[in-house]
Design a protein around this motif. Structure first.
Motif, PDB file in Angstrom:
ATOM      1  N   ARG A   1       0.724  -1.197   0.086  1.00 43.97           N
ATOM      2  CA  ARG A   1      -0.203  -0.172  -0.132  1.00 43.97           C
ATOM      3  C   ARG A   1       0.955   1.087   0.122  1.00 43.97           C
ATOM      4  N   ALA A   2       1.990   1.009   0.625  1.00 44.40           N
ATOM      5  CA  ALA A   2       2.945   2.487   0.792  1.00 44.40           C
ATOM      6  C   ALA A   2       3.660   2.663  -0.644  1.00 44.40           C
ATOM      7  N   VAL A   3       3.858   1.665  -1.405  1.00 43.54           N
ATOM      8  CA  VAL A   3       4.537   1.574  -2.665  1.00 43.54           C
ATOM      9  C   VAL A   3       3.533   1.994  -3.726  1.00 43.54           C
ATOM     10  N   VAL A   4       2.216   1.586  -3.829  1.00 40.96           N
ATOM     11  CA  VAL A   4       1.503   1.763  -4.615  1.00 40.96           C
ATOM     12  C   VAL A   4       0.416   3.123  -4.393  1.00 40.96           C
ATOM     13  N   GLY A   5       0.577   3.396  -3.090  1.00 41.75           N
ATOM     14  CA  GLY A   5      -0.385   4.588  -2.566  1.00 41.75           C
ATOM     15  C   GLY A   5       0.134   5.965  -2.566  1.00 41.75           C
ATOM     16  N   ARG A   6      -0.251   6.837  -1.712  1.00 43.88           N
ATOM     17  CA  ARG A   6       0.303   8.063  -1.487  1.00 43.88           C
ATOM     18  C   ARG A   6       0.087   8.421   0.182  1.00 43.88           C
ATOM     19  N   GLY A   7       0.841   9.285   0.468  1.00 38.74           N
ATOM     20  CA  GLY A   7       0.923   9.764   1.867  1.00 38.74           C
ATOM     21  C   GLY A   7       1.747   9.247   2.608  1.00 38.74           C
TER      22      GLY A   7
ATOM     23  N   LEU B   1       5.061   1.609  12.420  1.00 44.10           N
ATOM     24  CA  LEU B   1       3.942   2.668  12.750  1.00 44.10           C
ATOM     25  C   LEU B   1       4.155   3.957  12.546  1.00 44.10           C
ATOM     26  N   THR B   2       5.663   4.468  12.742  1.00 49.43           N
ATOM     27  CA  THR B   2       5.898   5.820  12.456  1.00 49.43           C
ATOM     28  C   THR B   2       5.659   6.168  10.833  1.00 49.43           C
ATOM     29  N   THR B   3       6.040   5.177  10.139  1.00 46.87           N
ATOM     30  CA  THR B   3       6.000   5.303   8.651  1.00 46.87           C
ATOM     31  C   THR B   3       4.833   5.262   7.807  1.00 46.87           C
ATOM     32  N   THR B   4       4.113   4.459   8.524  1.00 48.75           N
ATOM     33  CA  THR B   4       2.652   4.206   7.892  1.00 48.75           C
ATOM     34  C   THR B   4       1.629   3.708   8.885  1.00 48.75           C
ATOM     35  N   GLN B   5       0.307   4.143   8.806  1.00 44.65           N
ATOM     36  CA  GLN B   5      -0.668   4.073   9.811  1.00 44.65           C
ATOM     37  C   GLN B   5      -1.136   2.367   9.532  1.00 44.65           C
ATOM     38  N   ASP B   6      -0.697   1.951   8.298  1.00 46.53           N
ATOM     39  CA  ASP B   6      -1.121   0.611   8.198  1.00 46.53           C
ATOM     40  C   ASP B   6      -0.416  -0.378   9.195  1.00 46.53           C
ATOM     41  N   GLY B   7       0.577   0.183  10.138  1.00 42.66           N
ATOM     42  CA  GLY B   7       1.278  -0.801  10.799  1.00 42.66           C
ATOM     43  C   GLY B   7       0.071  -1.289  11.885  1.00 42.66           C
ATOM     44  N   VAL B   8      -0.792  -0.500  12.162  1.00 42.96           N
ATOM     45  CA  VAL B   8      -1.600  -0.715  13.345  1.00 42.96           C
ATOM     46  C   VAL B   8      -2.090  -2.174  13.356  1.00 42.96           C
ATOM     47  N   TRP B   9      -2.456  -2.537  12.084  1.00 43.36           N
ATOM     48  CA  TRP B   9      -2.761  -3.812  11.789  1.00 43.36           C
ATOM     49  C   TRP B   9      -2.003  -5.260  12.317  1.00 43.36           C
TER      50      TRP B   9
END
Length: 402
Positions: free
Chosen positions: A33-39, A87-95
Motif C-alpha cells: 500500500r505504501a509503494v502503490v499509494g500516497r501519503g 507505525l511511524t512510517t505508515t498507519q497500516d502498521g496498526v494492523w
C-alpha cells in the motif's frame, strides 16, 4: 524463572504457522500500500518492514529465545521497536498489533502477556491518532477490540488444553490402576490355587500314602519269620510309600504361601503385623508364648490366613487404635488370639448376615479351623472391641507325619 509453556500439539503447530503467515501477509500488505499509494514514504516503509520481518524471522531460529525467558523478553522488545518504526512510517502498521497480541500472550504467560498486550494496544491507539491528527473513540475501538478478542481466544485455548491434559492424566492413571488391579487379581488367583492344591494333596494323596505305610508296617510285623521273601516285598512297598509320602510333602511345602516359605509361622505373623502397621497405620504387636515348634503345613497356612483375615477386618471396619496378635504353643495344641480395641459388633447378627468379604469373613475363618479339627470363637460387642480365638489340635511336624 521461565514460564512453563505447554507442550506443542498439532493444533498449536497449525496456529503457529497461521500466526507466521498473518504477520508476513500484513507486513506485505502495508509495504504494498505504501509503494502503490500516497501519503507515505515508500522507502521508509520498506526499510521498517524489512527490519521487522528480519527480527521476527530470527526469533524461531535462535535457540535461546525458546529456552530463556529473558531472551524471549529481549526479542519481543526488539520486535516491538521495529514495529514502532513501521507505525511511524505508515498507519497500516496498526494492523500488526493483532498478531503481536497472540505472540505476547503465548510467550510471556498470563500476567506478563496482559501487560504487554495493554502496552501494544495503547501504542497502536496513539499511533493511529497521530496519523489521523485526532483522538477519538474510533481510534481506540479497533486495537482495543482486537486485544480483547486475542485475550479471550488465547486464555480459552489454554483452559481447554489444561482440561485436556488433566483428562489425559486421569486416563493414564486409570489405565495404570487397571493394570495393577489385573496383576493383583492374577497373583491372588495363583496364590489361592497354590493353597487349594496343597490342601487337596494333603487331604488325599499324603493321607493315603501315610495309611499305606502304616498298613504295610503292621503287615510286616504280622508276617511269620519263615516268609522272608514276602517280608522283603512288604518292606520294599513300605519304603516306596514312604518315599512317595516324602515327595508329596515336599510338593505341599513348595505350594506353601510365600509368607511361610522363608521361615516359621511366628516369623510370618511378625511380618504381617509390621506390614499392617506400616501400610494401615494401625499399631499391631505380636506375642509368642510357649516353645515354638514346626507345625504341619496346613495348620500354619490356616493360622496365617485367619490372622490376615482378622487384621484385614480390623483395618477396614474396627476403627481401632491398636491390635494384638498372640500365638501360643501348648502341649498338643496351638492357639491364635487376635484382639483390637475398635468399635466392635454383634457376632450373632454378623453370623446371620451373608458373608460379603470374598472368603475373608468369619464363616471362612470358622471353616478353616473346623477343617483341621479345631475351634473358633469370637467375642465382641458394639463399642467394646473384638477378641478372636482359634485353637487347633496338632502334633509337631516330623518326616513321618503328613
Amino acid at each position: 524463572m521461565a514460564t512453563e509453556r505447554p507442550r506443542t500439539t498439532p493444533v498449536a503447530r497449525v496456529l503457529q504457522v497461521c500466526l507466521h503467515l498473518l504477520v508476513a501477509g500484513l507486513l506485505a500488505l502495508a509495504v504494498a500500500r505504501a509503494v502503490v499509494g500516497r501519503g507515505a514514504e515508500p522507502a521508509a516503509v520498506v526499510a521498517a518492514g524489512t527490519a521487522m520481518a528480519a527480527v521476527y524471522a530470527a526469533g524461531p531460529l535462535v535457540g535461546a529465545v525458546r529456552r530463556s525467558r529473558w531472551s524471549t523478553v529481549f526479542w519481543l522488545a526488539v520486535l516491538g521497536v521495529t514495529w514502532v518504526g513501521v507505525l511511524t512510517t505508515t498507519q497500516d502498521g496498526v494492523w500488526l498489533a493483532f498478531p503481536l497480541y497472540f505472540l505476547e500472550l503465548h510467550l510471556l504467560g498470563r500476567r506478563g502477556g496482559l501487560v504487554a498486550v495493554a502496552v501494544t494496544a495503547v501504542t497502536a491507539v496513539v499511533a493511529w491518532s497521530w496519523h489521523q491528527h485526532t483522538v477519538g473513540f474510533a481510534a481506540a475501538i479497533g486495537p482495543t477490540l482486537g486485544a480483547a478478542v486475542a485475550v479471550v481466544t488465547v486464555f480459552g485455548y489454554q483452559a481447554l488444553y489444561r482440561e485436556s491434559e488433566e483428562r489425559r492424566r486421569l486416563i493414564d492413571e486409570l489405565t495404570a490402576a487397571r493394570a495393577g488391579l489385573d496383576a493383583a487379581h492374577h497373583t491372588a488367583g495363583v496364590l489361592a490355587e497354590r493353597e487349594r492344591l496343597a490342601r487337596e494333596i494333603h487331604d488325599t494323596l499324603a493321607q493315603s500314602l501315610s495309611s499305606i505305610q502304616l498298613l504295610l508296617r503292621a503287615a510286616q510285623r504280622a508276617l511269620p519269620d519263615r516268609t522272608e521273601a514276602a517280608a522283603d516285598y512288604v518292606e520294599q512297598a513300605r519304603r516306596a510309600a514312604q518315599d512317595n509320602l516324602a515327595e508329596a510333602r515336599r510338593f505341599v511345602r513348595a505350594l506353601t504361601p510365600p509368607d511361610l516359605e522363608s521361615g516359621s509361622l511366628a516369623g510370618a505373623l511378625e511380618r504381617l503385623c509390621a506390614t499392617t502397621t506400616a501400610h494401615a497405620g494401625l499399631p499391631v504387636r505380636l506375642h509368642v508364648s510357649g516353645d515354638p515348634v514346626r507345625l504341619p503345613v496346613p495348620h500354619e497356612v490356616a493360622l496365617l490366613r485367619i490372622a490376615q483375615s482378622a487384621l484385614g477386618n480390623t483395618v477396614r471396619h474396627a476403627k481401632a487404635s491398636h491390635a494384638e496378635v498372640t500365638l501360643s504353643y501348648m502341649e498338643g495344641e496351638v492357639a491364635l488370639d487376635v484382639f483390637d480395641d475398635g468399635a466392635g459388633f454383634d457376632p450373632a447378627r454378623a453370623a446371620a448376615d451373608a458373608d460379603g468379604d470374598g472368603g475373608f469373613g468369619l464363616p471362612s475363618m470358622r471353616a478353616r479351623a473346623r477343617a483341621l479339627g479345631g475351634t473358633f470363637a469370637v467375642e465382641s460387642a458394639p463399642g467394646e472391641g473384638t477378641a478372636l480365638a482359634v485353637l487347633l489340635p496338632v502334633a509337631p511336624a516330623t518326616e513321618d507325619s503328613p
